[in-house]
Design a protein around this motif. Structure first.
Motif, PDB file in Angstrom:
ATOM      1  N   THR A 242       3.512  -2.078   5.503  1.00  0.00           N
ATOM      2  CA  THR A 242       3.306  -2.083   4.051  1.00  0.00           C
ATOM      3  C   THR A 242       4.504  -2.704   3.328  1.00  0.00           C
ATOM      4  O   THR A 242       4.516  -2.765   2.106  1.00  0.00           O
ATOM      5  CB  THR A 242       3.102  -0.644   3.518  1.00  0.00           C
ATOM      6  OG1 THR A 242       4.237   0.145   3.895  1.00  0.00           O
ATOM      7  CG2 THR A 242       1.846  -0.017   4.067  1.00  0.00           C
ATOM      8  N   CYS A 243       5.534  -3.121   4.103  1.00  0.00           N
ATOM      9  CA  CYS A 243       6.767  -3.692   3.537  1.00  0.00           C
ATOM     10  C   CYS A 243       7.349  -2.748   2.493  1.00  0.00           C
ATOM     11  O   CYS A 243       7.724  -3.178   1.382  1.00  0.00           O
ATOM     12  CB  CYS A 243       6.522  -5.068   2.921  1.00  0.00           C
ATOM     13  SG  CYS A 243       5.673  -6.206   4.001  1.00  0.00           S
ATOM     14  N   SER A 244       7.392  -1.456   2.819  1.00  0.00           N
ATOM     15  CA  SER A 244       7.880  -0.458   1.872  1.00  0.00           C
ATOM     16  C   SER A 244       9.364  -0.686   1.585  1.00  0.00           C
ATOM     17  O   SER A 244      10.176  -0.760   2.509  1.00  0.00           O
ATOM     18  CB  SER A 244       7.661   0.935   2.457  1.00  0.00           C
ATOM     19  OG  SER A 244       8.193   1.914   1.611  1.00  0.00           O
ATOM     20  N   PRO A 245       9.729  -0.821   0.286  1.00  0.00           N
ATOM     21  CA  PRO A 245      11.127  -1.129  -0.014  1.00  0.00           C
ATOM     22  C   PRO A 245      12.075   0.040   0.281  1.00  0.00           C
ATOM     23  O   PRO A 245      11.696   1.205   0.125  1.00  0.00           O
ATOM     24  CB  PRO A 245      11.106  -1.442  -1.518  1.00  0.00           C
ATOM     25  CG  PRO A 245       9.812  -0.974  -2.028  1.00  0.00           C
ATOM     26  CD  PRO A 245       8.875  -0.736  -0.889  1.00  0.00           C
ATOM     27  N   LYS A 246      13.294  -0.331   0.673  1.00  0.00           N
ATOM     28  CA  LYS A 246      14.297   0.673   1.041  1.00  0.00           C
ATOM     29  C   LYS A 246      14.684   1.508  -0.191  1.00  0.00           C
ATOM     30  O   LYS A 246      14.860   2.712  -0.105  1.00  0.00           O
ATOM     31  CB  LYS A 246      15.513  -0.094   1.572  1.00  0.00           C
ATOM     32  CG  LYS A 246      16.517   0.723   2.291  1.00  0.00           C
ATOM     33  CD  LYS A 246      17.591  -0.184   2.851  1.00  0.00           C
ATOM     34  CE  LYS A 246      18.804   0.616   3.261  1.00  0.00           C
ATOM     35  NZ  LYS A 246      19.867  -0.225   3.799  1.00  0.00           N
ATOM     36  N   GLU A 247      14.820   0.833  -1.336  1.00  0.00           N
ATOM     37  CA  GLU A 247      15.325   1.506  -2.543  1.00  0.00           C
ATOM     38  C   GLU A 247      14.274   2.425  -3.165  1.00  0.00           C
ATOM     39  O   GLU A 247      14.594   3.490  -3.636  1.00  0.00           O
ATOM     40  CB  GLU A 247      15.782   0.491  -3.609  1.00  0.00           C
ATOM     41  CG  GLU A 247      17.136  -0.129  -3.314  1.00  0.00           C
ATOM     42  CD  GLU A 247      17.078  -1.066  -2.127  1.00  0.00           C
ATOM     43  OE1 GLU A 247      16.027  -1.728  -1.972  1.00  0.00           O
ATOM     44  OE2 GLU A 247      18.049  -1.126  -1.339  1.00  0.00           O
ATOM     45  N   ASN A 248      13.013   1.974  -3.168  1.00  0.00           N
ATOM     46  CA  ASN A 248      11.969   2.770  -3.814  1.00  0.00           C
ATOM     47  C   ASN A 248      10.763   2.849  -2.875  1.00  0.00           C
ATOM     48  O   ASN A 248       9.748   2.186  -3.080  1.00  0.00           O
ATOM     49  CB  ASN A 248      11.609   2.100  -5.152  1.00  0.00           C
ATOM     50  CG  ASN A 248      10.733   2.985  -5.991  1.00  0.00           C
ATOM     51  OD1 ASN A 248      10.599   4.181  -5.720  1.00  0.00           O
ATOM     52  ND2 ASN A 248      10.095   2.405  -7.004  1.00  0.00           N
ATOM     53  N   PRO A 249      10.878   3.686  -1.822  1.00  0.00           N
ATOM     54  CA  PRO A 249       9.849   3.693  -0.782  1.00  0.00           C
ATOM     55  C   PRO A 249       8.454   4.022  -1.295  1.00  0.00           C
ATOM     56  O   PRO A 249       8.294   4.823  -2.212  1.00  0.00           O
ATOM     57  CB  PRO A 249      10.323   4.782   0.181  1.00  0.00           C
ATOM     58  CG  PRO A 249      11.758   4.968  -0.093  1.00  0.00           C
ATOM     59  CD  PRO A 249      11.951   4.650  -1.542  1.00  0.00           C
ATOM     60  N   THR A 250       7.466   3.387  -0.683  1.00  0.00           N
ATOM     61  CA  THR A 250       6.066   3.654  -1.034  1.00  0.00           C
ATOM     62  C   THR A 250       5.385   4.435   0.093  1.00  0.00           C
ATOM     63  O   THR A 250       4.170   4.609   0.089  1.00  0.00           O
ATOM     64  CB  THR A 250       5.328   2.323  -1.284  1.00  0.00           C
ATOM     65  OG1 THR A 250       5.654   1.433  -0.226  1.00  0.00           O
ATOM     66  CG2 THR A 250       5.745   1.701  -2.601  1.00  0.00           C
ATOM     67  N   VAL A 251       6.188   4.878   1.057  1.00  0.00           N
ATOM     68  CA  VAL A 251       5.666   5.728   2.138  1.00  0.00           C
ATOM     69  C   VAL A 251       6.368   7.081   2.049  1.00  0.00           C
ATOM     70  O   VAL A 251       7.600   7.144   1.973  1.00  0.00           O
ATOM     71  CB  VAL A 251       5.943   5.096   3.528  1.00  0.00           C
ATOM     72  CG1 VAL A 251       5.448   6.012   4.645  1.00  0.00           C
ATOM     73  CG2 VAL A 251       5.290   3.723   3.637  1.00  0.00           C
ATOM     74  N   VAL A 252       5.556   8.167   2.031  1.00  0.00           N
ATOM     75  CA  VAL A 252       6.116   9.519   2.013  1.00  0.00           C
ATOM     76  C   VAL A 252       5.718  10.202   3.315  1.00  0.00           C
ATOM     77  O   VAL A 252       4.534  10.221   3.667  1.00  0.00           O
ATOM     78  CB  VAL A 252       5.575  10.343   0.817  1.00  0.00           C
ATOM     79  CG1 VAL A 252       6.125  11.758   0.848  1.00  0.00           C
ATOM     80  CG2 VAL A 252       5.909   9.659  -0.499  1.00  0.00           C
ATOM     81  N   ALA A 253       6.722  10.728   4.026  1.00  0.00           N
ATOM     82  CA  ALA A 253       6.460  11.398   5.298  1.00  0.00           C
ATOM     83  C   ALA A 253       6.808  12.871   5.162  1.00  0.00           C
ATOM     84  O   ALA A 253       7.801  13.216   4.518  1.00  0.00           O
ATOM     85  CB  ALA A 253       7.312  10.757   6.391  1.00  0.00           C
TER      86      ALA A 253
ATOM     87  N   LYS B 186       0.844  -1.212   0.000  1.00  0.00           N
ATOM     88  CA  LYS B 186       0.000   0.000   0.000  1.00  0.00           C
ATOM     89  C   LYS B 186       0.876   1.257   0.000  1.00  0.00           C
ATOM     90  O   LYS B 186       1.905   1.301   0.668  1.00  0.00           O
ATOM     91  CB  LYS B 186      -0.929  -0.004   1.212  1.00  0.00           C
ATOM     92  CG  LYS B 186      -2.062  -0.994   1.037  1.00  0.00           C
ATOM     93  CD  LYS B 186      -3.343  -0.521   1.670  1.00  0.00           C
ATOM     94  CE  LYS B 186      -4.499  -1.387   1.185  1.00  0.00           C
ATOM     95  NZ  LYS B 186      -5.675  -1.260   2.011  1.00  0.00           N
ATOM     96  N   LYS B 187       0.428   2.264  -0.750  1.00  0.00           N
ATOM     97  CA  LYS B 187       1.144   3.535  -0.799  1.00  0.00           C
ATOM     98  C   LYS B 187       0.506   4.496   0.207  1.00  0.00           C
ATOM     99  O   LYS B 187      -0.725   4.603   0.256  1.00  0.00           O
ATOM    100  CB  LYS B 187       1.067   4.132  -2.207  1.00  0.00           C
ATOM    101  CG  LYS B 187       1.872   3.338  -3.232  1.00  0.00           C
ATOM    102  CD  LYS B 187       1.670   3.913  -4.609  1.00  0.00           C
ATOM    103  CE  LYS B 187       2.910   4.642  -5.058  1.00  0.00           C
ATOM    104  NZ  LYS B 187       2.719   5.286  -6.375  1.00  0.00           N
ATOM    105  N   VAL B 188       1.377   5.160   0.987  1.00  0.00           N
ATOM    106  CA  VAL B 188       0.861   5.966   2.098  1.00  0.00           C
ATOM    107  C   VAL B 188       1.556   7.321   2.176  1.00  0.00           C
ATOM    108  O   VAL B 188       2.770   7.418   1.957  1.00  0.00           O
ATOM    109  CB  VAL B 188       1.074   5.218   3.441  1.00  0.00           C
ATOM    110  CG1 VAL B 188       0.463   5.992   4.611  1.00  0.00           C
ATOM    111  CG2 VAL B 188       0.498   3.798   3.394  1.00  0.00           C
TER     112      VAL B 188
END
Ligand SMILES: C[S@@+](CC[C@H](N)C(=O)[O-])C[C@H]1O[C@@H](n2cnc3c(N)ncnc32)[C@H](O)[C@@H]1O
Length: 228
Positions: free
Chosen positions: A89-100, A69-71
């Motif tokens: 969400t198992c956001s990958p280190k190289e191409n994160p799918t979480v933006v803070a 999931k993108k968050v």
């Protein structure tokens, strides 16, 4: 509702005194930190803030996050929520799918793209959309302005942040997406609540156990985004 992972926690009481033996407000804060099971557990589990347990509990209640999931996480510093969300969400280190995003700087977290800027500036939505690279599944906001001591003013300030976060969510969410935001007790203002109900299938309020009883905060959780 107690988060599962907090069950059975026992806290050893430690008395904190000022030099003169009086309990001052800063010492009260230290004392509270020493005795707070969520602070102790956050330390044990490597979370930067006790607030991590609020989003864990909201996820247990509403099933917000799952692999891929993108968050977008607004008001993210020091990063407790982002840590939890990146993990769930198992956001990958190289191409994160979480933006803070936070106005305050935040130490890096694996799987999280961090933007340091004021959300209320006109370029924030554009920068967030670029960083997310398209529509997202969930927008969460734990943003809170520093309290002024005047409850009515504090309420207005937080509602202003919530309202902006909500309109941003309507621009970036995928169909079926979710929006979670900190509000003050008494809930979301009627006008904003009506807008939320137009854009989401369900809108509820929740106060997780990790949210201090004496704090007026609670969370509005809107599920099933639909463009009206
Ligand atoms: C309660 S803290 C968030 C804690 C965070 N969820 C965590 O788990 O670590 C609220 C945050 O909102 C941020 N904030 C308040 N107003 C903001 C704004 N206009 N733009 C960006 N961040 C803001 C504050 O800087 C603060 O870090």
């Amino acid at each position: 509702m107690q988060p599962k992972l907090m069950t059975g926690l026992r806290v050893k009481r430690t008395r904190v005194k000022t030099a003169k033996g009086r309990i001052a407000s800063s010492t009260r804060w230290i004392s509270r930190q020493l005795h707070d099971p969520f602070v102790l557990e956050a330390k044990k589990q490597g979370y930067r803030a006790r607030s991590a347990f609020k989003i864990i509990e909201l996820d247990e209640m509403f099933h917000l996050f799952s692999r891929g999931k993108k968050v977008v996480d607004l008001g993210a510093a020091p990063g407790g929520w982002s840590q939890v969300i990146a993990k769930l969400t198992c956001s990958p280190k190289e191409n994160p799918t979480v933006v803070a995003l936070d106005i305050l700087p935040m130490k890096p977290i694996d799987g999280v793209k961090v933007l340091t800027m004021d959300f209320m500036t006109s370029e924030a939505p554009k920068r967030l959309k670029e960083a997310a690279g398209g529509a997202v599944d969930v927008v969460v906001s734990d943003m809170a302005a520093n309290t002024t001591g005047t409850p009515s003013l504090d309420h207005l300030r937080i509602m202003n942040l919530v309202e902006e976060a909500f309109w941003f969510a309507t621009e970036i969410l995928k169909d079926g997406g979710a929006f979670v935001a900190k509000v003050f007790q008494g809930g979301t203002e009627a006008k904003l609540l009506a807008e939320m109900k137009k854009h989401f299938k369900t809108v509820k309020h929740a106060k997780p156990a990790a949210s201090r009883k004496e704090s007026p905060e609670e969370y509005v959780v809107a599920l099933g985004f639909k463009r009206p």
